[in-house]
Design a protein around this motif. Structure first.
Motif, short mmCIF file in Angstrom:
data_model
loop_
_atom_site.label_atom_id
_atom_site.label_comp_id
_atom_site.label_asym_id
_atom_site.label_seq_id
_atom_site.Cartn_x
_atom_site.Cartn_y
_atom_site.Cartn_z
N GLU A 92 0.83 -1.21 0.00
CA GLU A 92 0.00 0.00 0.00
C GLU A 92 0.86 1.25 0.00
OE1 GLU A 92 -3.32 2.22 2.84
OE2 GLU A 92 -2.52 0.24 3.38
N SER A 93 1.91 1.26 0.84
CA SER A 93 2.82 2.41 0.89
C SER A 93 3.55 2.58 -0.43
CB SER A 93 3.82 2.25 2.04
OG SER A 93 3.17 2.20 3.29
N LEU A 94 4.00 1.47 -1.00
CA LEU A 94 4.72 1.54 -2.27
C LEU A 94 3.82 2.10 -3.38
CD1 LEU A 94 7.35 0.91 -3.77
CD2 LEU A 94 6.44 -1.39 -4.22
N CYS A 95 2.58 1.64 -3.40
CA CYS A 95 1.65 2.13 -4.43
C CYS A 95 1.38 3.62 -4.26
CB CYS A 95 0.34 1.35 -4.36
SG CYS A 95 0.51 -0.37 -4.90
N LYS A 96 1.20 4.05 -3.01
CA LYS A 96 0.96 5.48 -2.79
C LYS A 96 2.20 6.30 -3.10
CE LYS A 96 -2.93 5.49 0.37
NZ LYS A 96 -3.53 6.11 1.56
N TYR A 97 3.34 5.73 -2.85
CA TYR A 97 4.59 6.42 -3.17
C TYR A 97 4.73 6.62 -4.68
CZ TYR A 97 9.58 7.45 -3.43
OH TYR A 97 10.79 8.04 -3.69
N LEU A 98 4.29 5.62 -5.46
CA LEU A 98 4.46 5.67 -6.91
C LEU A 98 3.24 6.20 -7.66
CD1 LEU A 98 6.21 2.20 -7.35
CD2 LEU A 98 7.31 4.44 -7.29
N THR A 99 2.15 6.47 -6.94
CA THR A 99 0.92 6.88 -7.62
C THR A 99 1.07 8.23 -8.32
OG1 THR A 99 -0.46 5.64 -6.08
CG2 THR A 99 -1.51 7.46 -7.27
N PHE A 100 1.71 9.18 -7.62
CA PHE A 100 1.81 10.54 -8.16
C PHE A 100 3.25 10.83 -8.59
CE2 PHE A 100 -1.54 10.52 -4.89
CZ PHE A 100 -2.64 10.83 -5.69
N SER A 101 3.36 11.64 -9.61
CA SER A 101 4.69 11.94 -10.16
C SER A 101 5.08 13.40 -10.04
CB SER A 101 4.75 11.53 -11.64
OG SER A 101 3.76 12.24 -12.39
N ARG A 102 4.12 14.29 -9.70
CA ARG A 102 4.47 15.71 -9.60
C ARG A 102 3.40 16.45 -8.80
NH1 ARG A 102 2.50 19.02 -14.91
NH2 ARG A 102 0.56 17.87 -15.29
N LEU A 103 3.77 17.66 -8.38
CA LEU A 103 2.82 18.60 -7.78
C LEU A 103 2.49 19.66 -8.82
CD1 LEU A 103 4.26 19.09 -4.17
CD2 LEU A 103 2.01 18.20 -4.73
N LYS A 104 1.26 19.68 -9.25
CA LYS A 104 0.83 20.60 -10.30
C LYS A 104 0.14 21.81 -9.68
CE LYS A 104 -2.79 19.47 -12.61
NZ LYS A 104 -3.72 18.76 -13.52
N VAL A 105 0.44 22.99 -10.20
CA VAL A 105 -0.19 24.22 -9.70
C VAL A 105 -1.61 24.31 -10.27
CG1 VAL A 105 -0.06 26.73 -9.59
CG2 VAL A 105 2.04 25.37 -9.54
N ARG A 106 -2.60 24.23 -9.40
CA ARG A 106 -4.00 24.36 -9.84
C ARG A 106 -4.43 25.82 -9.91
NH1 ARG A 106 -7.96 20.65 -9.07
NH2 ARG A 106 -9.23 22.35 -9.94
N ALA A 107 -3.97 26.60 -8.95
CA ALA A 107 -4.36 28.01 -8.92
C ALA A 107 -3.38 28.78 -8.04
CB ALA A 107 -5.78 28.17 -8.40
N GLU A 108 -3.31 30.07 -8.28
CA GLU A 108 -2.47 30.95 -7.48
C GLU A 108 -3.32 32.12 -7.02
OE1 GLU A 108 1.89 33.18 -7.59
OE2 GLU A 108 1.18 32.00 -9.30
N VAL A 109 -3.30 32.36 -5.72
CA VAL A 109 -4.11 33.43 -5.15
C VAL A 109 -3.38 34.75 -5.39
CG1 VAL A 109 -5.18 34.34 -3.07
CG2 VAL A 109 -5.02 31.88 -3.42
N LYS A 110 -4.00 35.62 -6.15
CA LYS A 110 -3.42 36.92 -6.46
C LYS A 110 -4.23 37.99 -5.73
CE LYS A 110 -2.27 35.17 -11.04
NZ LYS A 110 -2.51 35.27 -12.51
N HIS A 111 -3.76 38.36 -4.56
CA HIS A 111 -4.51 39.34 -3.78
C HIS A 111 -3.90 40.72 -3.95
CE1 HIS A 111 -1.33 38.73 -0.72
NE2 HIS A 111 -1.46 37.46 -1.06
N GLY A 112 -4.63 41.73 -3.53
CA GLY A 112 -4.30 43.11 -3.86
C GLY A 112 -3.00 43.62 -3.28
N ASP A 113 -2.62 43.20 -2.06
CA ASP A 113 -1.43 43.75 -1.43
C ASP A 113 -0.22 42.83 -1.62
OD1 ASP A 113 -2.43 41.76 0.07
OD2 ASP A 113 -2.26 42.76 2.01
N LEU A 114 -0.09 42.24 -2.79
CA LEU A 114 1.00 41.30 -3.06
C LEU A 114 2.37 41.97 -2.97
CD1 LEU A 114 1.70 38.41 -3.90
CD2 LEU A 114 1.56 39.12 -6.28
#
Length: 757
Positions: free
Chosen positions: A421-443
């Protein structure tokens, strides 16, 4: 050959001996000087350069110069107060002098200068001459040199040190010439071959007779002129004393010739003994060398044998597990063939996608093969040890044998499911993809550091808080689904001080708790945007606040005053206080209990308290080497801690019966965290944390290395180009419940929603 040629040959012989000894002596001096220089360098680097240290260094150097060198005058060697007579060594010295005198006599040369001050003795008892040879008429001429101090030139300070000795060197040298003058020379006769023999007798006497005081030495040397020897010499060295008296005979004609001396049984017997001793020493050295080699080989054999045992054990594990996997695979294939007979065949593009996925997993598998191997072998060994202990605890009767075997076999088979189970979860994902970026006014504001993030009960809203003194509430769905230039919070609540932590109430959706740098704990009503309750008992900054999942009215907070406060949101004051000896950096309630709480402390430890006993923790976990910045429960029996020692540790609370746990289940490393709070969040076995390299890292509980990572890119607002800023770091992370979405923020105020893909 005439007399001058014989003298020349004698000079050449002694010169060769002296030059060889001189070369050895110079080489040892160079080695010794180099060693002294290294010692002085070491002393210089270890001091502060003050006058006292330099003076001490000079004193040390002077003491080193007083140490005996590789070669020493035979006179000084004889007069050492602590000298013990070694028969073989003394005879070895005497024989060398006698052989040199015999060589001179065979060439018709009378040596004359046969006195200890005319010889140097090396560390290996090798004798060399330091006075030039001459004929019989020059024997007395060199006595002035002897009185002046034969051997290497000595300065006044050395003479002063010599006068402080038991046998003052200057006075001994003044008397030595008289001691080594034969009776016929005293009466005015010439120096002859027999005179040299007499001097050898005096030398032999000094080699075997030691003295306690200078006056005693003067008295015994005067008695020797009359052939009177001390009783202790006659008793201890009778053979040597008899041979010495033969050499000291008052009548020159009755003294032996040098050929007789060299061929005497006295010297030859000692030569044989010395050769035997040398042979024994060489044999001992060879045996020691062989023992050293044997020790090395045995140690190497032991290491290789242990490696072989580990390899055999690993192969045994692999064989057993491969058989089990093949068995399960066969069972699955049989059940799959039955299903395929009743269902459609999968489309071709699905198979292609499946092959691509398999190749991707295989690539990641090989990339981390060594680490996965280590985890496998460690896990497998723990199961074997556990099954062995369980078997030992049970009875050893024949009736229980089948039960124990079945238990061990079941335990060894069942371990594979969690690992798979641990091995499968370790190999399930290959990257962290950016879904969204919060662009607020006082950046572009300079005070954008986000200290804390958190999702509400339904994972629809998330809150941010930090040094801008604001709690901002955003709608997660809107940010994920709508492309906007700037995202505005749906609610914004302002605080009087910088905020360090926020935590949503898991039961009352509109409630959120906060802590700030002034030590104030507040509960806010998000719907109204107002403070619902305020607690002011902490004396210093509060770092962490947490609602209980079981009792939503109970709240805990901890800070730099070393106190953990337990609050009830419907009561004015705290209902309990835990006092510790160090700053409290993190607190969290146990998921299934409102009575147990975990604390991360600046004293490098994790404490677990039962709120029914606030005086002492029921469990202490030790293993970190720096401040514990976060503690999070993975489940009611497993805890994760983060520290500024750049590690995360996984703890098994089932071991808390021992009160102290110093061996974590797993240690995770790969990120960098040495001074900042970088966040910690857990979801479905995945552990997210930040890094001071401005990266987000995701681990899985089964493996010590990161599963995924994502680096925040820094864009120059003017040029639009990506730049590097080593001062930026990830400051907070939070999973969106049991999902693959991760909310992250860094020290510049950049907020991103990432998804494991």
């Amino acid at each position: 050959m005439d007399r001058s040629e014989s003298a020349s040959a004698w000079d050449n012989s002694r010169s060769r001996s002296r030059s060889s000894s001189s070369r050895d002596h110079k080489q040892r001096d160079r080695d010794r000087d180099g060693e002294r220089e290294r010692n002085r360098d070491s002393e210089d680097t270890s001091t502060d350069g003050g006058e006292t240290e330099e003076g001490e260094g000079e004193e040390i150097e002077e003491e080193e110069e007083e140490e005996p060198s590789g070669e020493v005058s035979l006179r000084e060697w004889l007069d050492r107060p602590s000298r013990d007579v070694d028969r073989l060594e003394s005879l070895h010295v005497f024989r060398q002098v006698a052989e040199a005198v015999g060589l001179a006599h065979s060439q018709g040369v009378v040596v004359g200068n046969i006195r200890p001050s005319c010889f140097l003795l090396s560390a290996f008892s090798r004798v060399s001459f330091i006075e030039s040879a001459s004929g019989s008429g020059s024997g007395s001429d060199s006595c002035d040199d002897a009185r002046a101090g034969p051997g290497p030139a000595r300065n006044s300070s050395e003479e002063e040190r010599g006068e402080k000795n038991v046998f003052p060197l200057k006075r001994v040298l003044g008397l030595e010439f008289g001691w080594y003058t034969s009776p016929e020379e005293v009466e005015g006769g010439p120096s002859t071959f027999a005179s040299d023999v007499y001097r050898l007798g005096v030398l032999l006497f000094e080699l075997f007779c030691t003295f306690d005081t200078f006056d005693q030495k003067i008295g015994m040397m005067s008695n020797l002129r009359h052939r009177v020897m001390p009783p202790q010499l006659l008793l201890k060295w009778p053979q040597e004393a008899s041979f010495c008296l033969w050499l000291l005979h008052p009548v020159p004609e009755n003294r032996p010739k040098m050929s007789e001396v060299l061929q005497s049984g006295f010297l030859n017997q000692s030569r044989n003994s010395l050769q035997e001793r040398d042979a024994a020493v060489r044999l001992r050295e060879e045996i020691d060398d062989q023992e050293l080699l044997l020790e090395f080989l045995l140690q190497l054999q032991k290491q290789k044998q242990e490696a072989e045992d580990r390899l055999r054990k690993a192969i045994s594990f692999l064989s057993s597990d491969i058989d089990e996997v093949l068995r399960k695979q066969s069972v699955l294939q049989e059940s799959g063939s039955d299903d395929r007979s009743r269902k459609r065949v999968r489309p071709i593009f699905d198979l292609a996608h499946q092959n691509e996925t398999v190749l991707s997993k295989s690539s990641r598998l090989m990339k981390n093969f060594k680490k996965l191997e280590a985890v496998y072998l460690s896990s497998r060994s723990q199961i074997v040890n556990k099954s062995g202990k369980e078997g030992t605890n049970e009875g050893s009767s024949v009736d229980n044998l089948t039960v124990k075997e079945g238990f061990c076999e079941k335990l060894e088979k069942e371990w594979m499911n969690p690992f798979l189970e641990s091995l499968c979860k370790y190999l399930t994902f290959s990257r962290l993809k950016v879904r969204a970026e919060v662009k607020h006014g006082d950046l572009l504001s300079s005070s954008n550091l986000v200290c804390s993030l958190g999702f509400d009960r339904d994972r629809e809203l998330f809150a941010t808080a930090g040094v801008n003194k604001k709690i901002q509430i955003f709608e997660c769905g809107v940010i994920l689904n709508e492309e906007r230039d700037i995202h505005y919070p749906v609610v914004e609540m302002c605080n009087r001080s910088k905020l360090s932590c926020v935590c949503w109430n898991s039961y009352m959706k509109s409630q959120i708790a906060s802590s700030d740098f002034e030590g104030v704990v507040q509960v806010w009503d998000v719907t109204r945007g107002q403070v619902f309750a305020e607690m002011r008992e902490h004396e210093r900054r509060v770092w962490s606040v947490d609602f209980s999942l079981v009792d939503p009215t109970r709240l805990a907070s901890g800070g730099d005053d070393g106190c953990v406060k337990i609050w009830h949101i419907n009561q004015a004051g705290s209902v309990g206080t835990i006092r510790t000896k160090a700053n409290v950096c993190s607190v969290q309630f146990q998921p299934d209990s409102a009575r147990n709480i975990a604390i991360g402390s600046a004293d490098h430890r994790v404490y677990c308290y039962d709120l029914r006993n606030l005086r002492i923790p029921y469990c202490t976990m030790m293993g970190h080497t720096k401040t514990v910045s976060y503690v999070k429960y993975m489940d009611p029996y497993t805890l994760v801690s983060a520290s500024t020692d750049s590690t995360l540790k996984l703890w098994d609370l089932a071991k808390c019966q021992a009160r102290v746990v110093d061996s974590p289940l797993q240690t995770f490393s790969g990120h960098l965290n040495t001074k900042n709070f970088v966040g910690l969040s857990i979801s479905d076995g995945y552990i997210a944390t930040g890094s001071e390299t401005n990266e987000v890292f995701v681990y899985h509980k089964g493996f010590p290395m990161p599963v995924l990572s994502h680096k925040f890119s820094i864009v120059d607002p003017i040029s639009g180009q990506e730049i590097e800023d080593p001062n930026q770091f990830i400051s907070s992370v939070s999973w969106r419940g049991p999902s693959s979405t991760l909310l992250t923020a860094n020290s510049s105020g950049s907020i991103k929603l990432l998804e494991m893909d």
